[in-house]
Design an enzyme around this catalytic site. Sequence first.
Site, PDB file in Angstrom:
ATOM      1  N   ASP A   1       9.382   0.486   5.269  1.00 16.68           N
ATOM      2  CA  ASP A   1      10.489  -0.160   5.922  1.00 16.68           C
ATOM      3  C   ASP A   1      11.574   0.943   6.623  1.00 16.68           C
ATOM      4  OD1 ASP A   1       9.432  -2.210   4.846  1.00 16.68           O
ATOM      5  OD2 ASP A   1      10.949  -2.809   3.232  1.00 16.68           O
TER       6      ASP A   1
ATOM      7  N   THR B   1       0.957  -1.206  -0.076  1.00 16.29           N
ATOM      8  CA  THR B   1      -0.078   0.023   0.124  1.00 16.29           C
ATOM      9  C   THR B   1       0.950   1.315   0.143  1.00 16.29           C
ATOM     10  OG1 THR B   1       0.011  -0.404   2.453  1.00 16.29           O
ATOM     11  CG2 THR B   1      -2.090  -1.242   1.134  1.00 16.29           C
ATOM     12  N   ASP B   2       2.097   1.122   0.685  1.00 17.17           N
ATOM     13  CA  ASP B   2       2.910   2.381   0.626  1.00 17.17           C
ATOM     14  C   ASP B   2       3.141   3.209  -0.792  1.00 17.17           C
ATOM     15  OD1 ASP B   2       4.802   0.445  -0.221  1.00 17.17           O
ATOM     16  OD2 ASP B   2       6.052   0.841   1.469  1.00 17.17           O
TER      17      ASP B   2
ATOM     18  N   SER C   1      17.581  -4.894   4.834  1.00 17.25           N
ATOM     19  CA  SER C   1      18.086  -3.795   4.086  1.00 17.25           C
ATOM     20  C   SER C   1      17.830  -2.468   4.599  1.00 17.25           C
ATOM     21  CB  SER C   1      17.603  -3.574   2.688  1.00 17.25           C
ATOM     22  OG  SER C   1      16.997  -5.001   2.125  1.00 17.25           O
TER      23      SER C   1
ATOM     24  N   TYR D   1       8.594  -7.838  -7.329  1.00 19.81           N
ATOM     25  CA  TYR D   1       7.972  -6.745  -6.518  1.00 19.81           C
ATOM     26  C   TYR D   1       7.684  -5.713  -7.366  1.00 19.81           C
ATOM     27  CZ  TYR D   1       7.831  -3.133  -2.956  1.00 19.81           C
ATOM     28  OH  TYR D   1       7.343  -2.120  -2.197  1.00 19.81           O
TER      29      TYR D   1
HETATM   30  C1  GLA Z   1       8.651  -4.375   1.127  1.00 11.79           C
HETATM   31  C2  GLA Z   1       8.842  -3.127   1.002  1.00 11.79           C
HETATM   32  C3  GLA Z   1       7.774  -1.613   1.135  1.00 11.79           C
HETATM   33  C4  GLA Z   1       6.363  -2.409   1.080  1.00 11.79           C
HETATM   34  C5  GLA Z   1       6.178  -3.808   1.623  1.00 11.79           C
HETATM   35  C6  GLA Z   1       4.899  -4.470   1.116  1.00 11.79           C
HETATM   36  O1  GLA Z   1       8.986  -4.587   2.532  1.00 11.79           O
HETATM   37  O2  GLA Z   1      10.256  -2.626   1.246  1.00 11.79           O
HETATM   38  O3  GLA Z   1       8.050  -0.593   0.731  1.00 11.79           O
HETATM   39  O4  GLA Z   1       5.879  -2.113  -0.073  1.00 11.79           O
HETATM   40  O5  GLA Z   1       7.195  -4.551   1.060  1.00 11.79           O
HETATM   41  O6  GLA Z   1       3.808  -3.856   1.845  1.00 11.79           O
END
Ligand code: GLA
Length: 395
Positions: free
Chosen positions: A183, A42-43, A134, A236
Amino acid sequence: MSNAHPTTIPAELGDAFRDAFGREPSGVWSAPGRVNLIGEHTDYNRGLCLPVAIPRRTWVAAARREDRRMRILSRQVPGERTIALDGLLEGNRGGWAAYAVGVLWALDQAGHEVRGLDVVVDGRVPLGSGLSSSAALECAVAVAAVDLFALEGLDGDDGRRRLAEVCVRAENDVAGAPTGGMDQSAALLARADEALLLDFDGDRPPVHVPFDLAAHDLALLVMNTRAEHSLDDGQYGNRRGECLAAVAELGLGSLRELRPPDLERVLPRLSSEVLRRRVRHVVTEVDRVTRTVAALESDGFAALTALFDASHASMRDDFEISCAELDTAVDTARARGALAARMTGGGFGGSAIAIVRTDLLDEVSEAVATAFSDCGLREPELFPVTADGSARQER
Ligand code: GLA
């Protein structure tokens, strides 16, 4: 190579720095890994998410250099690297070290006066586990750089939000992982015993939400499936691209403009079933974050059961980012009485979480381990966590 999980500075870190560089480190800094309670993918859709920092941290011992190079080694990965800041995008980015040197590069790009660093890393956030090793590395280096170069405007909540943007730039532009920012915000802004409500629509400040599970005889169990998870292998980015494609087809600024009642009207306008599923996940997931926050704020933990179930099903069926290991962990935990369970993070492997009554913790953990062994899966790593604090100087 050490892989235990200390909660204080690993004893050998200072020695490792002295052995490598023949001098004392100027200090030790650390940043936490995270789990996301709810709000996945969602970010980057200007949505909401709700991470908590966990007491698995990455420590760095560091000292300034007078040139513009980073010399870095890790206590978990063999080999030392020396990487120049200048020409970084054209030259050798250092593999895993790109996450660290990328931060210095991004600080420099943002107009901060930085030079090089000598760094020894001791990372105790399990790699490839979906627990943000990371971001922990980036943010530990970032807070070290802020202190060592006396950088201004990067302290306090607002400064830390700017610092999170710097770390995202390092990850996107230098390390090449097209991630969204949850994150780094978690590692830099989280507080102990609280979850962090992040709103990526505009410039909204984070909200700290009470999350003291122990006070309710509950525990948060992390289930690292050890199914390898990576954010720079294209899957991703592929999901992110599909969301962007849907936004373009619908003529929107972002998927955040949609609410669940809009879906019936909007979904038929999309060109494929895949895009319909992706949009449904994001829109319903943002709504579930709001409901989860309401539940936590009113001690209504019972509501989490249905919210986490729906979230996991949405990621499995609509966003298609789960896998056999994650489903096994979640289904087993729920069948054995976990109050709520779902996969967490980017998906395609990595970790799931469960909220479990404290007296059921051993039983649920054993059941998950047995289910993995019965299915011929690798032994999972299972450990309870509390909500920890953000990146900090340790010494
Ligand atoms: C990873 C990405 C985040 C986010 C999540 C899924 O952790 O680094 O930015 O998109 O996946 O919610």
